[in-house]
Scaffold this active site. Structure first.
Site, PDB file in Angstrom:
ATOM      1  N   ASP A  44      33.210 -51.057 -30.351  1.00 18.22           N
ATOM      2  CA  ASP A  44      33.640 -50.581 -29.367  1.00 18.22           C
ATOM      3  C   ASP A  44      33.026 -48.843 -29.873  1.00 18.22           C
ATOM      4  O   ASP A  44      32.230 -48.384 -30.690  1.00 18.22           O
ATOM      5  CB  ASP A  44      34.878 -49.727 -30.145  1.00 18.22           C
ATOM      6  CG  ASP A  44      36.197 -49.229 -28.742  1.00 18.22           C
ATOM      7  OD1 ASP A  44      35.416 -47.684 -28.602  1.00 18.22           O
ATOM      8  OD2 ASP A  44      36.932 -50.156 -28.344  1.00 18.22           O
ATOM      9  N   ARG A  46      34.111 -46.038 -29.455  1.00 19.33           N
ATOM     10  CA  ARG A  46      35.004 -44.520 -29.815  1.00 19.33           C
ATOM     11  C   ARG A  46      34.801 -44.729 -30.731  1.00 19.33           C
ATOM     12  O   ARG A  46      35.274 -44.493 -31.940  1.00 19.33           O
ATOM     13  CB  ARG A  46      36.078 -45.087 -29.229  1.00 19.33           C
ATOM     14  CG  ARG A  46      36.207 -44.907 -27.367  1.00 19.33           C
ATOM     15  CD  ARG A  46      37.640 -44.804 -27.146  1.00 19.33           C
ATOM     16  NE  ARG A  46      37.554 -47.174 -27.433  1.00 19.33           N
ATOM     17  CZ  ARG A  46      38.747 -47.627 -26.658  1.00 19.33           C
ATOM     18  NH1 ARG A  46      39.797 -46.895 -26.403  1.00 19.33           N
ATOM     19  NH2 ARG A  46      38.946 -48.888 -27.299  1.00 19.33           N
ATOM     20  N   HIS A  98      39.922 -51.338 -36.109  1.00 18.95           N
ATOM     21  CA  HIS A  98      40.736 -50.296 -35.671  1.00 18.95           C
ATOM     22  C   HIS A  98      41.515 -50.404 -34.576  1.00 18.95           C
ATOM     23  O   HIS A  98      41.297 -51.585 -33.815  1.00 18.95           O
ATOM     24  CB  HIS A  98      39.287 -48.904 -34.314  1.00 18.95           C
ATOM     25  CG  HIS A  98      38.859 -49.837 -33.552  1.00 18.95           C
ATOM     26  ND1 HIS A  98      39.468 -49.499 -31.952  1.00 18.95           N
ATOM     27  CD2 HIS A  98      37.879 -50.630 -32.959  1.00 18.95           C
ATOM     28  CE1 HIS A  98      39.416 -50.166 -31.549  1.00 18.95           C
ATOM     29  NE2 HIS A  98      37.720 -50.966 -31.544  1.00 18.95           N
ATOM     30  N   CYS A 101      41.627 -52.082 -30.499  1.00 15.40           N
ATOM     31  CA  CYS A 101      40.401 -53.060 -30.268  1.00 15.40           C
ATOM     32  C   CYS A 101      40.857 -53.898 -29.380  1.00 15.40           C
ATOM     33  O   CYS A 101      41.493 -54.334 -29.165  1.00 15.40           O
ATOM     34  CB  CYS A 101      40.159 -54.224 -31.800  1.00 15.40           C
ATOM     35  SG  CYS A 101      38.664 -54.286 -31.309  1.00 15.40           S
TER      36      CYS A 101
END
Ligand code: CO
Length: 214
Positions: A44, A46, A98, A101
């Site tokens: 990801d 982020r 996270h 997700c």
């Protein structure tokens, strides 16, 4: 300036800024890396490993894949773990998932996205393993959050069970495995207390970590 030119310009500024602060920074790094940490995280965009824990180039060895999955037969991930433990001699292996997700949520919803469904099947295995406690959760967000946490714990367990980590522990090498989860909403990492530095700690730490999130 197009978007790729912007990246190259960013790079030039970044390199100059670092060299202004420490002229030999890249020269020193070019000769060796000795990171203390191996980060196994999600792809990801982020959740950039270095930035979220404030580490500079050279300080963390990184493997990322969709939904931070550690599969016993994945040569890519196993090679990263083996090189990290045997050659770089990292002291800590951090599996960091996270919340929110996309991979975990797609697995949870049994979405059909293509080839990746096969990869996310591993997350569905986690979901099935915990079908009873997860079945008691009503809200989809709450369910996704618990599955994200349980996925981290299971993948950290998988790291512990690799021949690489098992052999390192057998020869007395100090290497610990940890399960963390990152919040996209606040940028904070939460320690899931799945921290194992010796084989005898595994069963207790695993049971306690699962009990804490169930
Ligand atoms: Co993800």
């Amino acid at each position: 300036m197009n978007s790729l030119e912007r990246l190259l310009e960013n790079n030039r500024v970044w390199s100059e800024t670092i060299r202004r602060q420490q002229p030999d920074f890249f020269e020193v790094l070019a000769h060796q890396q000795s990171p203390e940490f191996l980060w196994i995280g999600c792809s990801d965009s982020r959740v950039p490993a270095n930035q979220v824990v404030g580490l500079k180039p050279g300080e963390v060895f990184v493997h990322r894949n969709v939904a931070n999955v550690v599969v016993h037969t994945d040569l890519n991930c196993l090679s990263v773990i083996q090189y990290g433990v045997d050659v770089l001699r990292v002291r800590h292996i951090i599996v960091c998932g996270h919340y929110g997700c996309g991979g975990v949520i797609a697995a949870m919803r049994n979405q059909k996205l293509g080839l990746i469904d096969n990869w996310l099947r591993h997350v569905q295995d986690v979901q099935e393993k915990y079908a009873a406690p997860l079945g008691k959760i009503t809200g989809e967000t709450q369910l996704a959050d618990r599955l994200c946490e349980l996925n981290v714990i299971e993948q950290a367990l998988n790291v512990c069970q690799t021949t690489v980590v098992q052999d390192a522990w057998t020869r007395g090498q100090e290497v610990s495995v940890h399960g963390w989860i990152y919040g996209l909403q606040n940028g904070l990492v939460r320690d899931l207390k799945m921290s194992i530095g010796h084989r005898h700690e595994l069963a207790t730490a695993y049971a306690a970590a699962v009990a804490a999130v169930e």
